[in-house]
Design a protein around this motif. Structure first.
Motif, PDB file in Angstrom:
ATOM      1  N   VAL A 195       0.857  -1.187   0.000  1.00  0.00           N
ATOM      2  CA  VAL A 195       0.000   0.000   0.000  1.00  0.00           C
ATOM      3  C   VAL A 195       0.896   1.240   0.000  1.00  0.00           C
ATOM      4  CG1 VAL A 195      -1.592   1.351   1.444  1.00  0.00           C
ATOM      5  CG2 VAL A 195      -1.992  -1.092   1.089  1.00  0.00           C
ATOM      6  N   ASN A 196       0.584   2.187  -0.887  1.00  0.00           N
ATOM      7  CA  ASN A 196       1.354   3.434  -0.960  1.00  0.00           C
ATOM      8  C   ASN A 196       1.432   4.118   0.396  1.00  0.00           C
ATOM      9  OD1 ASN A 196       1.800   3.162  -3.706  1.00  0.00           O
ATOM     10  ND2 ASN A 196       0.023   4.386  -4.266  1.00  0.00           N
ATOM     11  N   TYR A 197       2.605   4.475   0.787  1.00  0.00           N
ATOM     12  CA  TYR A 197       2.925   5.212   2.021  1.00  0.00           C
ATOM     13  C   TYR A 197       2.768   4.389   3.303  1.00  0.00           C
ATOM     14  CZ  TYR A 197       2.785   9.169  -1.138  1.00  0.00           C
ATOM     15  OH  TYR A 197       3.017  10.024  -2.182  1.00  0.00           O
ATOM     16  N   PHE A 198       2.326   3.132   3.216  1.00  0.00           N
ATOM     17  CA  PHE A 198       2.173   2.339   4.445  1.00  0.00           C
ATOM     18  C   PHE A 198       3.538   2.143   5.090  1.00  0.00           C
ATOM     19  CE2 PHE A 198       1.933  -1.418   7.091  1.00  0.00           C
ATOM     20  CZ  PHE A 198       0.736  -1.224   7.768  1.00  0.00           C
ATOM     21  N   ASN A 199       3.692   2.670   6.288  1.00  0.00           N
ATOM     22  CA  ASN A 199       4.918   2.568   7.081  1.00  0.00           C
ATOM     23  C   ASN A 199       6.128   3.202   6.381  1.00  0.00           C
ATOM     24  OD1 ASN A 199       5.940   1.744   9.632  1.00  0.00           O
ATOM     25  ND2 ASN A 199       7.091   0.125   8.631  1.00  0.00           N
ATOM     26  N   LYS A 200       5.887   4.185   5.539  1.00  0.00           N
ATOM     27  CA  LYS A 200       6.990   4.810   4.807  1.00  0.00           C
ATOM     28  C   LYS A 200       7.219   6.270   5.188  1.00  0.00           C
ATOM     29  CE  LYS A 200       6.605   1.661   0.939  1.00  0.00           C
ATOM     30  NZ  LYS A 200       5.462   0.858   1.276  1.00  0.00           N
ATOM     31  N   PRO A 210       6.229  -6.802  11.536  1.00  0.00           N
ATOM     32  CA  PRO A 210       5.292  -7.919  11.740  1.00  0.00           C
ATOM     33  C   PRO A 210       4.090  -7.525  12.615  1.00  0.00           C
ATOM     34  CG  PRO A 210       7.540  -8.686  12.012  1.00  0.00           C
ATOM     35  CD  PRO A 210       7.603  -7.188  11.912  1.00  0.00           C
ATOM     36  N   LEU A 211       4.320  -6.671  13.604  1.00  0.00           N
ATOM     37  CA  LEU A 211       3.207  -6.207  14.444  1.00  0.00           C
ATOM     38  C   LEU A 211       2.263  -5.314  13.643  1.00  0.00           C
ATOM     39  CD1 LEU A 211       5.138  -5.444  17.752  1.00  0.00           C
ATOM     40  CD2 LEU A 211       3.646  -7.397  17.271  1.00  0.00           C
ATOM     41  N   LEU A 212       2.816  -4.477  12.782  1.00  0.00           N
ATOM     42  CA  LEU A 212       1.984  -3.630  11.931  1.00  0.00           C
ATOM     43  C   LEU A 212       1.131  -4.460  10.982  1.00  0.00           C
ATOM     44  CD1 LEU A 212       4.550  -0.823  11.131  1.00  0.00           C
ATOM     45  CD2 LEU A 212       2.358  -0.525  12.320  1.00  0.00           C
ATOM     46  N   VAL A 213       1.723  -5.497  10.412  1.00  0.00           N
ATOM     47  CA  VAL A 213       0.989  -6.374   9.504  1.00  0.00           C
ATOM     48  C   VAL A 213      -0.133  -7.086  10.265  1.00  0.00           C
ATOM     49  CG1 VAL A 213       1.159  -8.480   8.095  1.00  0.00           C
ATOM     50  CG2 VAL A 213       2.868  -6.651   7.847  1.00  0.00           C
ATOM     51  N   LEU A 214       0.181  -7.593  11.446  1.00  0.00           N
ATOM     52  CA  LEU A 214      -0.844  -8.247  12.269  1.00  0.00           C
ATOM     53  C   LEU A 214      -1.974  -7.270  12.589  1.00  0.00           C
ATOM     54  CD1 LEU A 214      -1.791 -10.711  13.924  1.00  0.00           C
ATOM     55  CD2 LEU A 214      -0.396  -9.837  15.814  1.00  0.00           C
ATOM     56  N   GLY A 215      -1.609  -6.053  12.975  1.00  0.00           N
ATOM     57  CA  GLY A 215      -2.616  -5.042  13.277  1.00  0.00           C
ATOM     58  C   GLY A 215      -3.457  -4.675  12.068  1.00  0.00           C
ATOM     59  N   ALA A 216      -2.825  -4.546  10.919  1.00  0.00           N
ATOM     60  CA  ALA A 216      -3.555  -4.216   9.691  1.00  0.00           C
ATOM     61  C   ALA A 216      -4.540  -5.325   9.339  1.00  0.00           C
ATOM     62  CB  ALA A 216      -2.577  -3.976   8.547  1.00  0.00           C
ATOM     63  N   LYS A 217      -4.132  -6.571   9.530  1.00  0.00           N
ATOM     64  CA  LYS A 217      -5.043  -7.691   9.278  1.00  0.00           C
ATOM     65  C   LYS A 217      -6.236  -7.649  10.230  1.00  0.00           C
ATOM     66  CE  LYS A 217      -1.765 -10.916   7.222  1.00  0.00           C
ATOM     67  NZ  LYS A 217      -1.188 -12.259   7.264  1.00  0.00           N
ATOM     68  N   GLN A 218      -5.976  -7.227  11.477  1.00  0.00           N
ATOM     69  CA  GLN A 218      -7.055  -7.147  12.466  1.00  0.00           C
ATOM     70  C   GLN A 218      -8.071  -6.050  12.125  1.00  0.00           C
ATOM     71  OE1 GLN A 218      -5.282  -6.525  16.322  1.00  0.00           O
ATOM     72  NE2 GLN A 218      -4.489  -8.616  16.449  1.00  0.00           N
ATOM     73  N   CYS A 219      -7.603  -4.955  11.561  1.00  0.00           N
ATOM     74  CA  CYS A 219      -8.495  -3.810  11.391  1.00  0.00           C
ATOM     75  C   CYS A 219      -8.907  -3.528   9.957  1.00  0.00           C
ATOM     76  CB  CYS A 219      -7.872  -2.558  12.008  1.00  0.00           C
ATOM     77  SG  CYS A 219      -6.425  -1.913  11.146  1.00  0.00           S
ATOM     78  N   CYS A 220      -8.486  -4.339   8.989  1.00  0.00           N
ATOM     79  CA  CYS A 220      -8.775  -4.018   7.586  1.00  0.00           C
ATOM     80  C   CYS A 220     -10.276  -3.933   7.310  1.00  0.00           C
ATOM     81  CB  CYS A 220      -8.068  -4.970   6.635  1.00  0.00           C
ATOM     82  SG  CYS A 220      -8.516  -6.698   6.750  1.00  0.00           S
ATOM     83  N   ASP A 221     -11.063  -4.808   7.880  1.00  0.00           N
ATOM     84  CA  ASP A 221     -12.511  -4.759   7.661  1.00  0.00           C
ATOM     85  C   ASP A 221     -13.104  -3.496   8.286  1.00  0.00           C
ATOM     86  OD1 ASP A 221     -15.032  -6.023   6.774  1.00  0.00           O
ATOM     87  OD2 ASP A 221     -15.454  -6.058   8.935  1.00  0.00           O
ATOM     88  N   SER A 263       8.626   0.443  14.719  1.00  0.00           N
ATOM     89  CA  SER A 263       9.101   0.665  13.360  1.00  0.00           C
ATOM     90  C   SER A 263       9.401   2.136  13.067  1.00  0.00           C
ATOM     91  CB  SER A 263       8.069   0.139  12.363  1.00  0.00           C
ATOM     92  OG  SER A 263       8.548   0.297  11.054  1.00  0.00           O
ATOM     93  N   ARG A 264       8.449   3.011  13.313  1.00  0.00           N
ATOM     94  CA  ARG A 264       8.628   4.433  12.982  1.00  0.00           C
ATOM     95  C   ARG A 264       9.389   5.171  14.082  1.00  0.00           C
ATOM     96  NH1 ARG A 264       8.707   4.878   7.977  1.00  0.00           N
ATOM     97  NH2 ARG A 264      10.121   3.494   8.897  1.00  0.00           N
ATOM     98  N   GLY A 265       9.070   4.856  15.341  1.00  0.00           N
ATOM     99  CA  GLY A 265       9.690   5.577  16.452  1.00  0.00           C
ATOM    100  C   GLY A 265      11.111   5.150  16.755  1.00  0.00           C
ATOM    101  N   LEU A 266      11.321   3.843  16.873  1.00  0.00           N
ATOM    102  CA  LEU A 266      12.634   3.325  17.260  1.00  0.00           C
ATOM    103  C   LEU A 266      13.445   2.794  16.076  1.00  0.00           C
ATOM    104  CD1 LEU A 266      11.633   1.401  20.528  1.00  0.00           C
ATOM    105  CD2 LEU A 266      12.550   3.725  20.316  1.00  0.00           C
ATOM    106  N   LYS A 267      12.847   2.745  14.903  1.00  0.00           N
ATOM    107  CA  LYS A 267      13.514   2.234  13.685  1.00  0.00           C
ATOM    108  C   LYS A 267      13.925   0.770  13.818  1.00  0.00           C
ATOM    109  CE  LYS A 267      13.534   6.397  11.848  1.00  0.00           C
ATOM    110  NZ  LYS A 267      12.182   6.838  11.626  1.00  0.00           N
ATOM    111  N   ILE A 268      13.109  -0.006  14.540  1.00  0.00           N
ATOM    112  CA  ILE A 268      13.363  -1.440  14.708  1.00  0.00           C
ATOM    113  C   ILE A 268      12.299  -2.191  13.903  1.00  0.00           C
ATOM    114  CG2 ILE A 268      13.670  -3.340  16.344  1.00  0.00           C
ATOM    115  CD1 ILE A 268      14.253  -1.232  18.524  1.00  0.00           C
TER     116      ILE A 268
END
Length: 171
Positions: free
Chosen positions: A40-45, A129-140, A118-123
């Motif tokens: 997705v454009n700009y996702f986590n970028k 993986p947590l962002l992907v899990l969260g996105a799967k949880q909230c996509c609907d 990811s964005r705050g600590l650059k880890i």
């Protein structure tokens, strides 16, 4: 018409909302795959220099522009943009409807933690993986928020500037 999806960071749920709005994500009836999310454009970028910037995502099937903005914790960004829009409409006879839609209510806890890593600590090896899990949880939920936002946009309304704080759309 102009749609502006907003939340704290402007790079996760807002990017997903813009992608749903623009039909860049197909098959809204199923959970997204990791690849779909990360493409997705700009996702986590976006980064801290992008806060407060209106990011153009495209034009939808009705010719309406879709933007996102990360507002950090400021509750003043959207009201300030509303007032600026009203000023421009008044002074320059600009009469396009603008809908601000807050995607923050869709953010699951795991996505907040993933964004921090990811964005705050650059880890990224922890955060992504947590962002992907969260996105799967909230996509609907995001899809339903977008559909509601579009309905509000096309409905007859005297107001030219509409702010949707939104609630979580469960089923």
């Amino acid at each position: 018409m102009i749609y502006i999806y907003n939340d704290y960071g402007g790079t996760h749920t807002t990017s997903l909302a813009a992608a749903y709005h623009l039909k860049q994500i197909t098959h809204p009836e199923r959970k997204l795959t990791k690849e779909e999310i990360l493409n997705v454009n700009y996702f986590n970028k976006l980064n801290k220099d992008d806060f407060g910037k209106l990011i153009f995502h495209g034009v939808d099937e009705n010719g309406d522009s879709v933007f996102t903005i990360g507002r950090k914790s400021s509750k003043l960004v959207v009201p300030a943009l509303k007032n600026l829009s009203l000023l421009l409409q008044s002074k320059h006879h600009f009469h396009e409807k603008i809908v601000f839609s807050n995607t923050s209510p869709t953010v699951p806890f795991v996505m907040s933690i993933g964004g921090f890593f990811s964005r705050g600590l650059k880890i990224d090896f922890i955060g992504v993986p947590l962002l992907v899990l969260g996105a799967k949880q909230c996509c609907d939920t995001i899809y339903r928020l977008v559909e509601n936002t579009k309905q509000v946009g096309i409905s007859p309304n005297e107001e030219q500037i509409i702010i949707l704080e939104n609630k979580i759309y469960k089923g």
